[in-house]
Design an enzyme around this catalytic site. Structure first.
Site, mmCIF file in Angstrom:
data_model
loop_
_atom_site.group_PDB
_atom_site.id
_atom_site.type_symbol
_atom_site.label_atom_id
_atom_site.label_comp_id
_atom_site.label_asym_id
_atom_site.label_seq_id
_atom_site.Cartn_x
_atom_site.Cartn_y
_atom_site.Cartn_z
ATOM 1 C CG ASP A 67 -0.323 -0.576 2.471
ATOM 2 O OD1 ASP A 67 0.913 -0.612 2.550
ATOM 3 O OD2 ASP A 67 -1.062 -0.976 3.373
ATOM 4 C CD GLU A 143 -8.561 0.818 8.338
ATOM 5 O OE1 GLU A 143 -8.471 -0.195 9.051
ATOM 6 O OE2 GLU A 143 -7.994 1.889 8.624
HETATM 7 C C1 F6R Z 1 1.618 -1.695 6.069
HETATM 8 C C2 F6R Z 1 0.244 -2.151 6.188
HETATM 9 C C3 F6R Z 1 -0.498 -2.152 7.483
HETATM 10 C C4 F6R Z 1 0.359 -2.474 8.704
HETATM 11 C C5 F6R Z 1 -0.480 -2.431 9.977
HETATM 12 C C6 F6R Z 1 0.355 -2.636 11.217
HETATM 13 O O1 F6R Z 1 2.075 -1.767 4.744
HETATM 14 O O2 F6R Z 1 -0.323 -2.478 5.205
HETATM 15 O O3 F6R Z 1 -1.541 -3.096 7.402
HETATM 16 O O4 F6R Z 1 0.932 -3.733 8.542
HETATM 17 O O5 F6R Z 1 -1.150 -1.218 10.065
HETATM 18 O O6 F6R Z 1 1.236 -1.567 11.369
HETATM 19 P P1 F6R Z 1 2.400 -1.604 12.463
HETATM 20 O O7 F6R Z 1 3.333 -2.687 12.042
HETATM 21 O O8 F6R Z 1 3.062 -0.256 12.372
HETATM 22 O O9 F6R Z 1 1.762 -1.873 13.765
#
Ligand code: F6R
Length: 259
Positions: A67, A143
């Site tokens: 993303d 989401e």
């Molecule tokens: C990142 C992504 C998100 C993250 C998720 C967790 O490319 O697609 O889904 O993997 O928001 O984020 P962290 O690792 O920062 O807790």
């Protein structure tokens, strides 16, 4: 779904990195799907160590990221392209031209998303997809309320994701976090041949519970992985703390991994 419960995030990151390193050794032309965020950083560090030690090479590897924020150019220090360059690509011997991140500045974002899917298809599909998980159970930026069949498209971030991302990035300023992103869809992600999802910390315990032991639901898009037949969930104790069958998963995965 294989749930690997580890004592620490260090142990989980090392195991996941070893799985990727072995796969790249077996198939030097492997196609990787990559994630950003705080969670995979340690695993990327371990992958880089293996390259430095000349155990593996990424010269022929191709990658597609999950993303990118709408409105941020790849040169912006909070863009996901920038993050990948700093946290992985500069540290391994991958060719930058073989790495792909959605263009958050695309004039026609939906066209960009369709072209991205076509590129992945042309490359033969993703062999291993790396994922983190949001505290609301999202994978990529899918989401709650997103169809489990969704394809790469423009998506809208929830207030909880904006808050989480501001806490970790954007110097804590919620108002600077873009509200839209381009994201691979849940359906797109589930087409990867193998999935490696990492989750660390108490803040991910509810999401992991929903992903592993909840019903398959668009309210926790990570739960779509229940229908994938080669999905590996690497957790630390805190992220696994709400799982009913935690000890069973620990024993089963340890036996399969021979650890
Ligand atoms: C990142 C992504 C998100 C993250 C998720 C967790 O490319 O697609 O889904 O993997 O928001 O984020 P962290 O690792 O920062 O807790």
């Amino acid at each position: 779904m294989e749930i690997v419960v580890c004592k620490t995030k260090e142990e989980a990151s090392k195991l996941a990195a070893a799985m990727i390193t072995d796969a790249v050794k077996k198939n030097p032309k492997i196609v990787l799907g990559l994630a950003t965020g705080s969670t995979p950083v340690m695993m990327y560090g371990e992958m880089a160590k293996a390259v430095k030690a000349k155990k593996v090479s990424y010269k022929q590897v191709k990658s597609w990221n999950l993303d990118e924020y709408v409105g941020l150019p790849g040169t912006h220090d909070q863009s996901y392209r920038y993050f990948m360059n700093e946290n992985l690509f500069k540290k391994i011997d991958i060719k930058l031209s073989n790495t792909h991140v959605l263009n958050g500045m695309a004039k026609d974002p939906e066209k960009e998303c369709k072209a991205y899917e076509a590129q992945i298809k042309k490359a033969g599909g993703i062999d291993i997809q790396v994922l983190g998980i949001g505290s609301d159970g999202h994978i990529a930026f899918n989401e709650p309320g997103t169809s489990l069949n969704s394809r790469t498209s423009v998506v809208y971030l929830t207030p909880s994701t904006i808050k989480d991302n501001a806490r970790l990035f954007f110097k804590g300023k919620e108002k600077d976090v873009p509200t839209r992103a381009l994201s691979m869809g849940v359906g797109t992600i589930c087409e990867a041949k193998k999935i490696i999802l990492l989750a660390f910390g108490k803040g991910k315990a509810d999401a992991i519970k929903g992903c592993v032991e909840g019903g398959m639901s668009q309210f926790c898009t990570a739960s779509a992985l229940q229908a994938h037949n080669d999905a590996w969930i690497f957790c630390d104790e805190d992220a696994a703390s709400k799982l009913k069958l935690k000890e069973y998963y620990r024993w089963r995965s340890a036996t399969k991994l021979g650890k």
